[in-house]
Design a protein around this motif. Structure first.
Motif, mmCIF file in Angstrom:
data_model
loop_
_atom_site.group_PDB
_atom_site.id
_atom_site.type_symbol
_atom_site.label_atom_id
_atom_site.label_comp_id
_atom_site.label_asym_id
_atom_site.label_seq_id
_atom_site.Cartn_x
_atom_site.Cartn_y
_atom_site.Cartn_z
ATOM 1 N N GLU A 160 -31.568 -8.660 17.346
ATOM 2 C CA GLU A 160 -33.010 -8.429 17.405
ATOM 3 C C GLU A 160 -33.478 -7.825 16.095
ATOM 4 O O GLU A 160 -32.842 -6.912 15.572
ATOM 5 N N TYR A 161 -34.599 -8.346 15.590
ATOM 6 C CA TYR A 161 -35.146 -7.783 14.360
ATOM 7 C C TYR A 161 -36.635 -8.083 14.279
ATOM 8 O O TYR A 161 -37.053 -9.202 14.549
ATOM 9 N N GLU A 162 -37.397 -7.087 13.924
ATOM 10 C CA GLU A 162 -38.809 -7.270 13.610
ATOM 11 C C GLU A 162 -39.016 -6.859 12.162
ATOM 12 O O GLU A 162 -38.502 -5.832 11.715
ATOM 13 N N VAL A 163 -39.767 -7.682 11.458
ATOM 14 C CA VAL A 163 -40.151 -7.352 10.090
ATOM 15 C C VAL A 163 -40.886 -6.016 10.136
ATOM 16 O O VAL A 163 -41.679 -5.762 11.043
ATOM 17 N N ASN A 164 -40.603 -5.150 9.169
ATOM 18 C CA ASN A 164 -41.222 -3.823 9.145
ATOM 19 C C ASN A 164 -41.558 -3.444 7.706
ATOM 20 O O ASN A 164 -41.366 -4.235 6.791
ATOM 21 N N SER A 165 -42.041 -2.244 7.513
ATOM 22 C CA SER A 165 -42.494 -1.820 6.184
ATOM 23 C C SER A 165 -41.344 -1.677 5.183
ATOM 24 O O SER A 165 -41.586 -1.549 3.993
ATOM 25 N N LEU A 186 -36.921 -12.240 3.411
ATOM 26 C CA LEU A 186 -36.073 -12.951 4.363
ATOM 27 C C LEU A 186 -35.646 -14.249 3.701
ATOM 28 O O LEU A 186 -36.493 -15.034 3.265
ATOM 29 N N GLU A 187 -34.346 -14.460 3.627
ATOM 30 C CA GLU A 187 -33.829 -15.637 2.938
ATOM 31 C C GLU A 187 -32.965 -16.448 3.899
ATOM 32 O O GLU A 187 -32.123 -15.885 4.608
ATOM 33 N N LEU A 216 -38.211 -15.355 12.589
ATOM 34 C CA LEU A 216 -38.383 -13.893 12.483
ATOM 35 C C LEU A 216 -39.833 -13.527 12.184
ATOM 36 O O LEU A 216 -40.351 -12.548 12.725
ATOM 37 N N ILE A 217 -40.501 -14.318 11.334
ATOM 38 C CA ILE A 217 -41.912 -14.072 11.038
ATOM 39 C C ILE A 217 -42.735 -14.224 12.321
ATOM 40 O O ILE A 217 -43.577 -13.383 12.644
#
Length: 180
Positions: free
Chosen positions: A7-12, A17-18, A46-47
């Protein structure tokens, strides 16, 4: 060693992301300010998941961006404007080689070769991307335009909610002498 996460959410803290080949699948290599992770999801997935996490779906963000800045291709996404989480794609988001870069973390960039751009991040890390300089430059400008337009709307909305002109003093309808 890169930690594999489910699990991952984009954060500050997310810088970019590659996509990475992992067997026959495309995974994401996640670069944060001080960490790196591998996720079994593509960068676009992910986005999309991150938009949902912050309460808006990806398609709505795309539609809103198109309306605000008038671009239709390779558009930046405001994942969470309040925390300045804006990402831009380096190619069509549906292409396997598309990298998503956080606008907020880019300090500078320069041409290295015909299809190579060195990106220097604010934490002084740098990375050479196999992307033309003109693409990175255009995406930086589009994302800045999106940020500006959104901030203008937010600031304009505050003025509508809190009008300053023509204020009249407020007085109580009863005498304050009865409370002494």
């Amino acid at each position: 060693m890169k930690l594999q996460i489910e699990e991952y959410e984009v954060n500050s803290c997310t810088m970019f992301l590659e996509p990475v080949n992992y067997g026959s699948k495309i995974y994401s290599q996640i670069f944060e300010l001080e960490d790196e992770y591998i996720s079994p999801f593509t960068p676009l997935e992910l986005i999309k998941k991150s938009c949902n996490y912050f309460g808006v779906d990806y398609e709505s963000r795309k539609k809103g961006t198109r309306q605000l800045i008038g671009y239709n291709r390779k558009i930046p996404i405001a994942i969470e404007p309040a925390n300045r989480i804006y990402f831009f794609p380096t190619s069509s988001p549906t292409r396997h080689e598309c990298i998503w870069i956080a606008h907020e973390h880019v300090e500078n960039y320069r041409r290295i070769g015909p299809n190579q751009t060195l990106v220097i991040f604010r934490n002084k890390q740098s990375r050479i991307f196999q992307v033309p300089f003109s693409t990175i430059e255009g995406q930086m400008l589009r994302t800045a335009l999106l940020k500006t337009k959104l901030m203008q709307r937010i600031e304009g909305n505050k003025k509508l909610i809190y009008p300053i002109q023509d204020r009249k003093p407020v007085t109580a309808s009863e005498s304050p002498h009865g409370y002494e």
